[in-house]
Design an enzyme around this catalytic site. Structure first.
Site, PDB file in Angstrom:
ATOM      1  N   GLY A 163      -2.117  79.244 -22.838  1.00 12.22           N
ATOM      2  CA  GLY A 163      -2.157  79.543 -21.420  1.00 12.22           C
ATOM      3  C   GLY A 163      -1.123  80.600 -21.133  1.00 12.22           C
ATOM      4  N   GLY A 164      -0.876  80.835 -19.861  1.00 13.91           N
ATOM      5  CA  GLY A 164       0.090  81.846 -19.501  1.00 13.91           C
ATOM      6  C   GLY A 164       1.464  81.553 -20.068  1.00 13.91           C
ATOM      7  N   TYR A 165       1.740  80.286 -20.251  1.00 12.74           N
ATOM      8  CA  TYR A 165       3.045  79.841 -20.691  1.00 12.74           C
ATOM      9  C   TYR A 165       3.278  80.166 -22.156  1.00 12.74           C
ATOM     10  CZ  TYR A 165       6.732  76.350 -21.459  1.00 12.74           C
ATOM     11  OH  TYR A 165       7.873  75.709 -21.780  1.00 12.74           O
TER      12      TYR A 165
ATOM     13  N   LYS B 199       4.383  72.368 -26.818  1.00 11.10           N
ATOM     14  CA  LYS B 199       4.089  73.499 -25.959  1.00 11.10           C
ATOM     15  C   LYS B 199       5.187  74.521 -26.183  1.00 11.10           C
ATOM     16  CE  LYS B 199       3.428  74.180 -21.063  1.00 11.10           C
ATOM     17  NZ  LYS B 199       3.495  73.484 -19.777  1.00 11.10           N
TER      18      LYS B 199
ATOM     19  N   VAL C  84      -0.065  75.894 -27.330  1.00  9.81           N
ATOM     20  CA  VAL C  84       0.178  74.483 -27.585  1.00  9.81           C
ATOM     21  C   VAL C  84      -0.279  74.165 -29.006  1.00  9.81           C
ATOM     22  CG1 VAL C  84      -0.261  72.134 -26.803  1.00  9.81           C
ATOM     23  CG2 VAL C  84      -0.254  74.005 -25.161  1.00  9.81           C
TER      24      VAL C  84
ATOM     25  N   ASP D 133       0.198  72.027  -9.101  1.00  5.60           N
ATOM     26  CA  ASP D 133      -0.843  72.709  -9.881  1.00  5.60           C
ATOM     27  C   ASP D 133      -1.863  71.704 -10.417  1.00  5.60           C
ATOM     28  OD1 ASP D 133      -2.139  74.934 -10.784  1.00  5.60           O
ATOM     29  OD2 ASP D 133      -0.878  75.222 -12.561  1.00  5.60           O
TER      30      ASP D 133
ATOM     31  N   GLY E  65      -4.392  75.030 -27.988  1.00  2.00           N
ATOM     32  CA  GLY E  65      -4.652  75.571 -26.668  1.00  2.00           C
ATOM     33  C   GLY E  65      -3.656  76.669 -26.356  1.00  2.00           C
TER      34      GLY E  65
END
Ligand SMILES: *[C@@H]1O[C@H](CO)[C@@H](O)[C@H](O)[C@H]1NC(C)=O
Ligand SMILES: *[C@@H]1O[C@H](CO)[C@@H](O)[C@H](O)[C@H]1NC(C)=O
Ligand SMILES: *[C@@H]1O[C@H](CO)[C@@H](O)[C@H](O)[C@H]1NC(C)=O
Ligand SMILES: *[C@@H]1O[C@H](CO)[C@@H](O)[C@H](O)[C@H]1NC(C)=O
Ligand SMILES: *[C@@H]1O[C@H](CO)[C@@H](O)[C@H](O)[C@H]1NC(C)=O
Ligand SMILES: *[C@@H]1O[C@H](CO)[C@@H](O)[C@H](O)[C@H]1NC(C)=O
Ligand SMILES: *[C@@H]1O[C@H](CO)[C@@H](O)[C@H](O)[C@H]1NC(C)=O
Length: 915
Positions: free
Chosen positions: A605-607, A624, A610, A720, A603
């Protein structure tokens, strides 16, 4: 009374005895000879299944190995990517009945002659599509029990051993696609020969270099042959008239040889023949007269030197013909009109004088153009909307993204030639699905594509088999599918004729921890059975472990301190306050994700991204990793470590550890196999969410959040809450994840914190947005949105429409389901009773009230969902597996057993127990 009691006791005793003896029978340690043989393969083979590291094959349940009474009776390892040789140790497996090593191109070298000869119990020897070379050992003739022999698609050389004639039980003989030479052996007074194989139904000898004549003695009326394939060899001389004795023959391929002379009229006796290929030889004389061979469907006489003739009239009498291929066969004169009256006939007359004349009224074009050799057919996916898969995944016909097992089906003599008639493929798909289902294999669906005729005149089709309830197959899944195809358990519709399959290598990840758990529990059983000695050893070992663990713990604490000092140099402030989480070095995490390979990315995301990884303890983790070099989110990073290491709840994702080194920020979480709630709602994960399951997901998420708000100290606001931050484990237990934006409620700011607004549009509390005052009620609002997303499977904000408003204005309390049918996700089970639905909508509406004060607190939300569940006849405190079980399809109790990982290194022991 007493008597009954005694009987009862005796019965109990018997049950206990039976249990002990059956446990012992199944799980007694492997016979030392057998164990030695397998251990030698283990040393010699690359890419053997990872669970072969367990010490004992039978007890440890080695993948692909089946035992009976401590002895190995079957080895099935197709498509494992094995590399190496088959050593003479195989001879020690005296009870072996089945050996299937198909589709391992890396297996090479000669077969060990003497050892093969000692496998007296062997009934199935299947080595399709490897790279074995050298001669086929004549000792194969000593395997009296052999019924199935498939050596096709290897590099065997030399002659066909005459001793094969001694295999009186043999029914399948496939030696096609090798480099065999010499003549076809028949018996004499002193030597055996293939004419003795009276039970054999299949002779597949195509694609070799066999020479000499086809011996007339080979065939007799006592034989059982139905498929006789000699195509693509160097056989010469004339076709023996004894062929006409094979009354059961259905498929005869003599094409692509050097056969000469005229075709014997005895072929007319083949009353069951469907496919007859005599093309590409040097046949002379008159065109054969096949009057009365009424079962024939596919006839190919092309490229021979028959005497010039008109189209023979007998062709018009063959009403089952679908394909008549007579390219370059000296036909001339007019095409008889009656030819066009034969149903389904595809006539191919290219390169005959007939195609260059213009004496007939019917235009010859369709019959004189070349055959069409490829079709772009591909199994249709059902209406998949908006499903997009990772780049290396494939979309299954049932709209799921996964990693299919692939290969090519080769049909050696299909009795049709119209590759554009899709009804053939549909029947093949159905038969494949049905077979996999009957064999209880974890198969979701199959896909066929690109039918094409190859230069050998075989029909090739690409096959993809998709896993059920998981992204990938595990080793057992693949080798069982491989076996179903290699040993011909799968029988295609008759129209496809004889086939073989060639599996492609499959990219496995490592077995998940559940398999090592299995072996531990088996180990415990053995421990009990074998008794005191083992117990004593175990105790000693445990003592050693405790000592070792202590040392290790000391070391880890040391490491932690080391990392804390590096923490100081960074902008993110103080050392994190850790409870139970450990520090990982970059190297460790790099190893256990195979250098953060794309294959392990699950996966992003903005971070950042993963990744999946597996620790040396066997524990699966999700790692992550913040985007490289980015110190953005450094504060969030530290917050998350601190929070997660402090909170422990079954509805919260657990933190295993972290890495903060070399400009890397990584969080190591427990791995949650079913992915996010968002994926499940979009149908991407293959999990079906009915009403009961949605209620359970709502309850689990609410409990996790209630814990954060009301039980954590200090309490935590998530900030969130959304469907991508709710993960589902293998029992559909919801776990709240991603605490990166969370805020601690300090003592001084008991009621709210003023903070820069963060969160995700659509879920964001309007009051918080306006006032920038963050309270727990902001999470409650987001949770209300989540409740609506759960029943609609819609994004909260889509084309300017907000789900809260949409539902609020659509509610009509006088109607069933408040009249919300249009908005609901059909997968919820619209036809079924959604008991408690209205209460649920009421709850969602109260969570999304404009003002925080009007919203309930999370513990009230939990209580209300529990009420709704009870109202719907569900037990809110039952383990969710009881209602989620059916998504495993009954094939396996743990559908995610086959979650597996790409893993080439090992991680050092992890985990310091929480203080
Ligand atoms: C296992 O062994 C027992 C006893 O020798 C025998 O009766 C049984 O048929 C065997 N089972 C298989 C699958 O070979
Ligand atoms: C074939 O079978 C017949 C009787 O069924 C027998 O007399 C004859 O010897 C057999 N021939 C061969 C070649 O085995
Ligand atoms: C083909 O064989 C049939 C029956 O055996 C016979 O009636 C017919 O005349 C033959 N046709 C030719 C062209 O020889
Ligand atoms: C006949 O021979 C030609 C030339 O070798 C080849 O291209 C063609 O495919 C052959 N036809 C058939 C039906 O085998
Ligand atoms: C797919 O869509 C078509 C046309 O919209 C429809 O007729 C068909 O029933 C749908 N199939 C499935 C399996 O939903
Ligand atoms: C396709 O094949 C089926 C089965 O043989 C047959 O019934 C059907 O007529 C064929 N369709 C066409 C368009 O040729
Ligand atoms: C293939 O394997 C299955 C399951 O072991 C068995 O029932 C079947 O007889 C085998 N087929 C052949 C042709 O040996």
């Amino acid at each position: 009374m007493d008597e009954i009691r005694i009987k009862f006791k005796a019965c109990l005793l018997l049950v206990v005895l039976i249990q002990i003896s059956s446990a012992a029978a199944q799980q007694a340690p492997t016979d030392p000879n057998d164990a030695a043989a397998l251990n030698s393969f283990k040393l010699m083979w690359k890419n053997r299944p990872p669970n072969w590291e367990n010490s004992d094959p039978c007890v440890g349940g080695w993948v692909g190995v089946t035992c009976n009474n401590s002895q190995v009776i079957s080895i099935k390892l197709s498509s494992m990517g094995l590399e190496g040789q088959l050593s003479g140790d195989i001879g020690a497996l005296t009870e072996l009945q089945t050996l299937d090593l198909s589709y391992n191109r890396g297996l090479n070298g000669p077969l060990p002659a003497e050892a093969i000869g000692s496998l007296k119990k062997l009934s199935n020897l299947i080595l399709v599509g490897c790279s074995f070379s050298g001669r086929i050992p004549s000792t194969i003739g000593d395997l009296e029990e052999l019924v199935f022999l498939s050596l096709n698609s290897n590099s065997f050389t030399g002659e066909i051993p005459p001793s094969i004639g001694k295999l009186s039980k043999l029914y399948w003989l496939d030696i096609a696609d090798n480099k065999l030479s010499g003549t076809i052996p028949v018996s004499s007074s002193s030597t055996p020969g293939l004419d003795m194989l009276l039970h054999a139904k299949h002779f597949h000898f195509g694609k070799n270099q066999l020479s000499g004549t086809i011996p007339p003695q080979l065939f007799s009326s006592n034989m059982s042959l139905i498929h006789l394939l000699f195509d693509n060899n160097r056989l010469s001389g004339s076709i023996p008239s004894t062929l006409g004795l094979l009354e059961k023959l259905e498929v005869l391929r003599l094409d692509r040889n050097l056969l000469s002379g005229s075709v014997p009229s005895d072929l007319n006796n083949l009353k069951n023949i469907g496919d007859l290929h005599l093309s590409n030889n040097l046949l002379k004389g008159p065109m054969p007269n096949l009057t009365g061979v009424d079962s024939i469907t596919y006839l190919d006489l092309s490229n021979n030197s028959f005497t010039t003739s008109d189209i023979p009239q007998w062709i018009l009498t063959l009403q089952s013909l679908t394909t008549l291929v007579m390219e370059n066969t000296q036909l001339e004169g007019p095409l008889p009109q009656a030819l066009f009256g034969i149903p389904q006939l595809q006539t191919l007359l290219k390169d005959n004088p007939i195609c260059h004349e213009s004496v007939y009224d019917q235009p010859p074009a369709p019959y004189c153009t070349p055959q069409r050799y490829t079709s772009s057919y591909s199994t249709k996916a059902e209406n998949c909307t908006a499903v997009s898969c990772l780049s290396d995944q494939k979309l299954s016909p049932t709209c799921k993204c996964s990693y299919p097992y692939k290969g090519i089906l080769y049909f050696r003599s299909p009795s049709f030639s119209d590759l554009f008639n899709t009804s053939y493929y549909g029947s093949l798909e159905n038969k494949l699905k049905e077979t996999f289902q009957n064999c209880a294999l974890p198969v979701d669906s199959v896909s066929l594509s690109s039918p094409r005729k190859d230069s050998d005149n075989y029909l090739d089709l690409d096959l993809e088999v998709f896993p059920y309830g998981a992204e990938r197959f595990n080793q057992s899944g693949v080798l069982n599918i491989g076996f179903v195809l290699s040993n011909q358990t799968f029988k295609p519709p008759q129209i496809f004729g004889p086939f073989f399959f060639m599996g492609s290598p499959y990219e496995f990840f490592l077995e998940s921890s559940s398999s090592s758990k299995n072996s531990v529990s088996l180990g415990v059983v053995i421990g009990a059975a074998v008794g005191g000695l083992v117990l004593l050893l175990a105790l000693l070992f445990a003592g050693y472990l405790a000592f070792y663990q202590k040392k290790r713990a000391d070391r880890v604490i040391e490491q932690n301190n080391k990392s804390f000092s590096s923490w100081d140099h960074n902008s993110s402030g103080n050392i994190p306050q850790l409870k139970g989480a450990r520090w990982f070095s970059f190297e460790e995490l790099n190893k256990c994700t195979n250098n953060f390979s794309e294959a392990n990315a699950i996966g992003s995301g903005g971070y950042g991204k993963v990744y999946r990884g597996i620790l040396s303890s066997g524990q699966l983790v999700a790692i992550k990793r913040a985007q490289q070099g980015s110190m953005q989110g450094g504060v969030e990073f530290k917050t998350e470590i601190e929070l997660l290491s402090r909170v422990h709840h079954r509805n919260l994702v657990g933190l295993v550890g972290f890495c903060f080194q070399q400009r890397e920020q990584m969080l190591v979480y427990e791995y949650i196999p079913n992915g996010t709630l968002k994926e499940s709602l979009s149908g991407k994960s293959g999990v079906r969410l009915d009403w009961a399951r949605r209620l359970r997901v709502a309850l689990g998420s609410a409990r996790g959040l209630a814990y954060l708000h009301e039980h954590a100290n200090p309490s935590i606001i998530h900030r969130d809450i959304k469907s991508t931050n709710i993960l589902l484990d293998d029992r559909l237990n919801a776990k709240v994840a991603d605490f990166g934006l969370s805020k601690l409620m300090g003592d001084t700011e008991k009621d709210h914190i003023t903070t820069q607004v963060k969160g995700t549009m659509g879920y964001l509390d309007p009051e918080y947005y306006m006032s920038q005052m963050l309270t727990e009620k902001s999470d409650v609002y987001s949770f209300g949105v989540l409740l609506l997303e759960l029943i609609t499977a819609k994004k909260p904000l889509e084309r300017g429409k907000h789900i809260v408003r949409e539902v609020r204005i659509s509610i009509d309390k006088t109607k069933d389901l408040y009249g919300l049918h249009q908005l609901l996700d059909p997968a919820i089970g619209l036809g079924t009773s959604l008991k408690g639905f209205e209460k649920y909508v009421d709850l969602a509406m109260s969570c999304t009230e404009e003002t925080g004060a009007d919203r309930p607190i999370m513990s009230e939300v939990v209580k209300e969902i529990e009420n709704i569940m009870q109202f719907a006849g569900l037990n809110p405190n039952a383990d969710s597996a009881s209602t989620s079980g059916s998504h495993s399809g009954g094939h396996s109790k743990h559908p995610y057993n086959n979650e597996s990982f790409d893993f080439s290194g090992t991680c050092p022991p992890h985990k310091v127990e929480p203080q």
